[in-house]
Design a protein around this motif. Structure first.
Motif, PDB file in Angstrom:
ATOM      1  N   GLU A  72      18.101  20.814  29.460  1.00 38.72           N
ATOM      2  CA  GLU A  72      18.990  21.571  30.229  1.00 38.72           C
ATOM      3  C   GLU A  72      20.399  21.197  29.802  1.00 38.72           C
ATOM      4  OE1 GLU A  72      18.072  18.472  33.425  1.00 38.72           O
ATOM      5  OE2 GLU A  72      20.693  18.301  33.417  1.00 38.72           O
ATOM      6  N   LYS A 208      25.031  17.083  42.796  1.00 28.12           N
ATOM      7  CA  LYS A 208      23.046  17.817  43.349  1.00 28.12           C
ATOM      8  C   LYS A 208      23.684  19.043  43.353  1.00 28.12           C
ATOM      9  CE  LYS A 208      19.641  15.537  44.680  1.00 28.12           C
ATOM     10  NZ  LYS A 208      18.504  15.773  43.973  1.00 28.12           N
ATOM     11  N   TRP A 209      22.888  20.325  43.087  1.00 26.37           N
ATOM     12  CA  TRP A 209      23.081  21.687  42.668  1.00 26.37           C
ATOM     13  C   TRP A 209      24.124  22.412  42.664  1.00 26.37           C
ATOM     14  CZ3 TRP A 209      17.647  22.959  42.848  1.00 26.37           C
ATOM     15  CH2 TRP A 209      17.320  22.563  43.647  1.00 26.37           C
TER      16      TRP A 209
ATOM     17  N   ARG B 368      17.354  18.393  36.925  1.00 25.51           N
ATOM     18  CA  ARG B 368      16.701  17.316  37.830  1.00 25.51           C
ATOM     19  C   ARG B 368      16.782  18.201  38.599  1.00 25.51           C
ATOM     20  NH1 ARG B 368      21.272  14.335  35.402  1.00 25.51           N
ATOM     21  NH2 ARG B 368      21.790  15.945  33.743  1.00 25.51           N
ATOM     22  N   ASP B 369      17.942  19.079  39.368  1.00 29.03           N
ATOM     23  CA  ASP B 369      17.624  18.499  41.369  1.00 29.03           C
ATOM     24  C   ASP B 369      16.544  19.614  41.465  1.00 29.03           C
ATOM     25  OD1 ASP B 369      20.389  17.714  40.826  1.00 29.03           O
ATOM     26  OD2 ASP B 369      21.237  19.267  40.852  1.00 29.03           O
ATOM     27  N   GLU B 370      15.960  20.712  40.326  1.00 28.44           N
ATOM     28  CA  GLU B 370      15.076  21.819  40.528  1.00 28.44           C
ATOM     29  C   GLU B 370      13.555  20.661  41.423  1.00 28.44           C
ATOM     30  OE1 GLU B 370      16.739  23.212  39.208  1.00 28.44           O
ATOM     31  OE2 GLU B 370      17.330  24.780  39.722  1.00 28.44           O
ATOM     32  N   ASP B 372      13.679  17.223  41.008  1.00 25.94           N
ATOM     33  CA  ASP B 372      13.770  16.382  42.112  1.00 25.94           C
ATOM     34  C   ASP B 372      13.075  17.163  43.709  1.00 25.94           C
ATOM     35  OD1 ASP B 372      14.900  14.547  40.755  1.00 25.94           O
ATOM     36  OD2 ASP B 372      16.338  14.821  41.855  1.00 25.94           O
TER      37      ASP B 372
END
Lengths: 318, 411
Positions: A72, A208-209, B368-370, B372
């Protein structure tokens, strides 16, 4: 000597390096990998890179190979190195930095000015005139090795000797000695401004996102065939800054044939609709013109004079 | 030597050595060690440095090989096919549009049973607009090549050697894939093995060739009376490949200590749901599992020939009840995308719910969002879904994520 913040050796430590294309940000990240004694990896941010555009490179290090297993991108670095302080104007260099993190900047500005840019009181700052020192030691304003001298001092991730070893892997000939001189110099001269806040890796959570760039359009915003209607395929990027040539338009010699409009690969020919409904070429979109000069190539002109001309930026007329 | 990262491979490597290199240069190094006779490839981002490194190695005489410059990928694969048929150890590399351009010539390499090895630095193909970043274009052609995948630079270095072993043992061309930019342009530390070991692992095996003593014809016209038998003979031969892959993995392990399997399971004990995927994403998921031990990871190292029975056995033995497939390819109009289709077919007899998630195309980071969200969706999944696939991690509209379930957005 700075007191090194205590850290868990097995935890992931990540470094983000901000540079402009051509300044060697990726090489700096590679040097971190070479210098670190243990598992380490580095990679550039995946996006368009051109000479002069802001770029990012990341390094992940840890004593535990599993901790750096993820491929990542880095969203919560602990150390941010900025190779060129003008980048701090263009983008937020402190993105994802938790309280107690470090910002290492190549600058001649004062710490107060830098803090005003970043608007963060809860970070540690290390400032050094890496450009000045690089010109003195290398004869060139290349600061990617220099900034690592400062990183070695404030992070303790690797020693100056480790960094020397890395430089010997990366460079050849007299560049080795010059760069080693340079990092020693930076190590001595870096100014350190610490805050009394312990670094808490747990508070550094990826929003998030946030990697989705939500302020761009989505699948349902596209028209049939996903046609681009924006110049340079992006209104938001100043692709015009990549070009070497500036294009000039002379309406007196334009016959409104529109050839330049069709020839431009970046839709950077500006037009205006007239009262009679027709569109007339009126100039060039300097934000997105990369200076390919195709418009000059196709221009038939009037009275033997073309309506378009180019000038090398900062030089005489071409 | 003009390409500095290649330096370690300019001299004989006598002992195992830790290097830090990009995926592309590591592959160039490994291919150097396998001593190919012919290297023919057309440069394309993000594969370029692998051939660049090799051209340097050949130019300065470190490797006695023919480095052949051609005008396109189509020509490159045609040349490789001819060279390999003549008995040469042949290496090629490509990506994206180059792969699509050479698709016409790929079936002949497997049809003639030529042990060509090829690096794919996986990259999206251009539609509807050009993108040079990572996606899985290699899934587009199923023409009898073996396909191996790598999670990191160590694996892609090893795959360069293992692929040649598999190709020459099985007499099927073998491509090994690493994710473009994510691995091809990332510097990782990895262990390179001594040249002597590579030589032991890749001895010259006897090959089928045409000689003046035994003249024959390759690639002639056949009538309806013959082609099906020839296709079946190819298919029967393909069925013998998996044990040869295992054999290659075992030999590699005995020389280097690095153990590889066609499918690897990571933290699958006691889980009810698992993610099946391959390539660089596996590392991201393995890290994410630290906080999410209730989801297992099934990592495919070999994509073709698809390890169907092994996958079924793994899912059965661990008692896994739901499967999510993550893949970086899509197939508009198909029941589901390519990797998902293979997994669905393999697990069909088990009758368990399987959902295929399309992620990470065009270099989009898979985070990690994907994972989750995949976990959340697996929790909601009951029974066989109507739609086998869906996109995740994508914008529906300005400031809106493509998914009615995602409410929590911070920025």
């Amino acid at each position: 000597m700075v007191k090194l913040s205590s850290k868990n050796e097995d935890e992931l430590t990540s470094v983000r390096i901000h540079a402009r294309g051509g300044q060697g940000g990726v090489t700096a990240a590679q040097l971190v990998v070479y210098a670190y004694n243990g598992p380490a990896k580095c990679f550039p941010k995946f996006g368009a890179e051109r000479m002069g555009s802001p770029t990012e490179a990341f390094a992940k290090v840890s004593q535990d190979p599993d901790a750096i297993r993820s491929n990542e991108q880095v969203y919560t670095p602990r150390y941010v190195c900025v190779l060129d302080d003008t980048i701090a104007r263009d983008i937020c260099v402190t993105d994802g930095l938790a309280s107690g993190g470090w910002v290492i900047v190549n600058t001649v500005k004062s710490v107060d000015t830098i803090r005003k840019f970043t608007n963060r009181e809860d970070l540690n700052y290390a400032l050094v005139d890496a450009t000045g020192l690089a010109i003195e030691k290398l004869g060139r304003p290349i600061t990617n090795t220099a900034i690592l001298g400062a990183l070695a001092k404030v992070s303790g991730l690797f020693t100056l000797e480790d960094l020397e070893r890395a430089i010997k892997i990366q460079f050849r000939g007299d560049l080795i000695k010059k760069n080693i001189d340079l990092i020693k110099n930076v190590y001595d001269k870096v100014q350190i401004f610490e805050v009394d806040i312990p670094y808490d890796s747990k508070s550094a959570e990826k929003p998030k996102w946030n990697h989705l760039e939500l302020n761009y359009g989505g699948a349902k915003d596209y028209e049939i065939g996903v046609v681009w209607y924006t110049p340079g395929a992006s209104l938001k990027v100043n692709t015009g800054s990549w070009g070497a040539y500036e294009i000039f338009f002379d309406p007196d010699h334009c016959i409104q044939c529109q050839l330049c409009y069709f020839a431009c690969p970046d839709m950077a020919i500006t037009r205006e609709q007239q009262d009679n409904g027709e569109w007339n070429v009126v100039g060039t979109d300097a934000m997105h013109c990369k200076g390919c000069r195709l418009c000059i190539e196709v221009c038939p002109g009037k009275d033997g004079i073309k309506a378009r001309s180019a000038k090398l930026k900062g030089e005489e007329e071409f | 030597m003009s390409i500095e990262p290649m330096e370690p491979f300019f001299k004989e490597i006598k002992d195992p050595i830790e290097l830090a290199m990009t995926g592309n240069y590591a592959v160039a190094g490994a291919v150097t060690q396998t001593d190919p006779d012919v290297i023919c490839a057309f440069p394309i981002t993000p594969q370029t440095q692998s051939v660049e490194g090799l051209s340097d190695i050949v130019h300065y005489g470190r490797l006695h090989a023919a480095f052949v410059n051609v005008e396109s990928e189509h020509a490159a694969m045609t040349f490789c096919t001819g060279a390999c048929a003549a008995g040469a150890r042949t290496f090629c590399a490509t990506a994206s549009q180059g792969y699509l351009l050479m698709i016409e010539t790929l079936p002949m390499a497997s049809g003639w049973r030529l042990p060509i090895t090829m690096l794919i630095s996986a990259r999206a193909f251009n539609a509807p607009n050009l993108n040079i970043w990572n996606a899985w274009e290699f899934t587009l052609a199923d023409v009898g090549w073996n396909v191996l995948l790598a999670e990191n630079v160590q694996e892609t270095y090893d795959n360069a050697i293992i692929s040649l072993m598999i190709a020459e043992k099985s007499l099927f061309p073998t491509m090994f894939v690493h994710d473009g930019f994510i691995i091809s342009h990332a510097v990782h530390k990895f262990m390179a093995i001594p040249d002597e070991q590579v030589r032991r692992l890749t001895p010259q095996l006897k090959r089928h060739t045409i000689t003046p003593e035994k003249p024959g014809m390759w690639g002639s016209v056949v009538t309806p009376e013959q082609l099906m038998e020839q296709r079946l003979s190819l298919d029967l031969a393909k069925k013998t490949v998996p044990p040869k892959i295992d054999e290659a993995f075992k030999e590699f392990e005995s020389e280097t200590g690095r153990k590889y399997e066609q499918i690897e399971t990571i933290k699958c004990d006691g889980v009810k749901s698992a993610i099946v995927t391959m390539g660089s994403m596996c590392g991201n998921i393995a890290s994410w599992q630290k906080k999410n031990p209730d989801i297992g990871l099934i990592k495919l190292r070999v994509y073709r020939p698809f390890p169907m029975l092994e996958l079924r056995k793994i899912v059965q033995n661990f008692g896994i009840e739901k499967i999510a497939v993550l893949e970086k390819s899509d197939a508009p109009g198909a029941p589901t995308a390519q990797v998902g289709a293979s997994v669905l077919a393999a697990l069909y007899p088990l009758g368990i719910p399987i959902k295929d998630f399309i992620v990470g195309e065009g270099g989009r980071d898979v985070t990690r969002d994907e994972f989750d969200l995949v976990k959340q969706k697996l929790g909601q999944l009951s029974g066989i879904p109507d739609q086998f696939y869906e996109f995740i991690g994508v914008r529906e509209q300005f400031n809106k994520i493509w998914d009615p379930n995602v409410m929590e957005v911070s920025k």
